[in-house]
Scaffold this active site. Structure first.
Site, short mmCIF file in Angstrom:
data_model
loop_
_atom_site.label_atom_id
_atom_site.label_comp_id
_atom_site.label_asym_id
_atom_site.label_seq_id
_atom_site.Cartn_x
_atom_site.Cartn_y
_atom_site.Cartn_z
N GLY A 46 42.99 36.24 35.77
CA GLY A 46 41.96 35.25 36.02
C GLY A 46 41.62 35.22 37.49
O GLY A 46 41.40 36.27 38.11
N GLU A 47 41.62 34.05 38.07
CA GLU A 47 41.29 33.91 39.49
C GLU A 47 42.44 33.15 40.15
O GLU A 47 42.63 31.96 39.92
CB GLU A 47 39.96 33.15 39.60
CG GLU A 47 39.29 33.28 40.93
CD GLU A 47 39.11 34.73 41.37
OE1 GLU A 47 39.62 35.08 42.45
OE2 GLU A 47 38.47 35.51 40.62
N SER A 48 43.18 33.87 40.99
CA SER A 48 44.43 33.30 41.51
C SER A 48 44.20 32.10 42.43
O SER A 48 45.02 31.20 42.48
CB SER A 48 45.24 34.39 42.23
OG SER A 48 44.48 34.99 43.24
N CYS A 78 47.79 40.81 36.66
CA CYS A 78 46.66 40.74 37.60
C CYS A 78 46.75 39.47 38.47
O CYS A 78 47.59 39.40 39.35
CB CYS A 78 45.35 40.88 36.85
SG CYS A 78 44.01 41.42 37.91
N HIS A 180 45.63 44.58 32.80
CA HIS A 180 45.58 43.59 31.72
C HIS A 180 45.96 44.18 30.36
O HIS A 180 45.06 44.46 29.54
CB HIS A 180 44.14 43.06 31.59
CG HIS A 180 43.67 42.25 32.74
ND1 HIS A 180 44.01 40.93 32.90
CD2 HIS A 180 42.90 42.57 33.79
CE1 HIS A 180 43.45 40.47 34.00
NE2 HIS A 180 42.77 41.44 34.56
N GLU A 182 46.95 42.61 27.93
CA GLU A 182 46.53 41.62 26.92
C GLU A 182 45.09 41.87 26.46
O GLU A 182 44.72 41.44 25.37
CB GLU A 182 46.69 40.19 27.47
CG GLU A 182 45.71 39.75 28.57
CD GLU A 182 46.07 40.25 29.97
OE1 GLU A 182 46.98 41.09 30.09
OE2 GLU A 182 45.42 39.79 30.93
N1 GLN Z 1 40.66 39.16 41.66
C1 GLN Z 1 41.41 38.15 40.96
C2 GLN Z 1 42.22 37.29 41.92
O1 GLN Z 1 42.32 37.59 43.06
C3 GLN Z 1 42.33 38.76 39.92
C4 GLN Z 1 41.51 39.44 38.86
C5 GLN Z 1 42.09 39.45 37.50
O2 GLN Z 1 43.06 38.73 37.18
N2 GLN Z 1 41.48 40.24 36.67
O3 GLN Z 1 42.78 36.30 41.53
#
Ligand code: GLN
Length: 202
Positions: A46-48, A78, A180, A182
């Site tokens: 996701g987006e960290s 990720c 990923h 998943e």
């Molecule tokens: N670019 C995302 C981040 O920095 C990670 C991307 C992903 O989980 N597919 O959180």
């Protein structure tokens, strides 16, 4: 075996599906009450930056850190890898991470969205290759001695340089992938992360 999937943001639903198919019982974790009874944890993609904020505001940071430091098995993919790492570059200056995996990561290190890619890669301990989907994935720029590299990818950057980079790493109870599994319905890394704990219960 109940596995908590951190469900504040990202592709936690896909992880829950894969866990179910692999014979585990997924439990979505949105607050600390949801941690009761879980035997393992998944940090999804996701987006960290967003995940860090939401984990904090949900009151999950301290309980999660305690469980993992006590040895609970964990899989991060990720953004989940970024959350577990020791150090982050390319993030927001105030971005925190758990520091439970001795790696430094560069967010979006493979390039921009257009540089997302897939590759079939061998993973130590798995008999067949894994279809690795990289989406704005982090690059592991350094790993400490306690970190075992289970898979690498050879990647050509936009400037033409090619580098071999670790993409699946393990340190004790923490397993993490830059891609990923998943998203292609592959539960083998989940089984690897939670299998040992699973067999202890039998
Ligand atoms: N670019 C995302 C981040 O920095 C990670 C991307 C992903 O989980 N597919 O959180």
């Amino acid at each position: 075996m109940p596995i908590g999937v951190i469900a504040v943001q990202g592709d936690f639903a896909e992880h829950a599906e894969v866990l179910q198919a692999a014979g585990f019982t997924p439990q979505l974790v949105k607050g600390s009450r949801d941690l009761s009874g879980v035997e393992g944890l998944v940090f999804p993609g996701g987006e960290s930056t967003t995940q860090a904020k939401l984990i904090d505001s949900a009151g999950l940071r301290a309980p999660l850190e305690g469980l993992i430091r006590d040895g609970m098995p964990v899989l991060g993919t990720c953004a989940g890898l970024i959350m577990l790492s020791r150090a982050i570059s390319g993030g927001r200056p105030d971005q925190w991470s758990f520091d439970l995996l001795d790696v430094a990561v560069l967010r979006n290190g493979f390039g921009r969205q257009v540089r997302s890619f897939e590759a079939d890669i061998p993973v130590k301990g798995l008999p067949a290759t894994i279809r690795a989907v990289f989406i704005r994935a982090p690059v592991i720029v350094s790993a400490g001695e306690a970190v075992e590299v289970l898979a690498e990818v050879s990647y050509k950057f936009v400037d033409g340089t090619r580098r071999v980079l670790p993409v699946v790493v393990r340190q004790g109870n923490v397993l993490a992938a830059a891609f990923h599994p998943e998203l292609v319905g592959d539960g083998r890394l989940h089984s690897m992360a939670f299998g040992a704990a699973f067999s202890r219960l039998l």
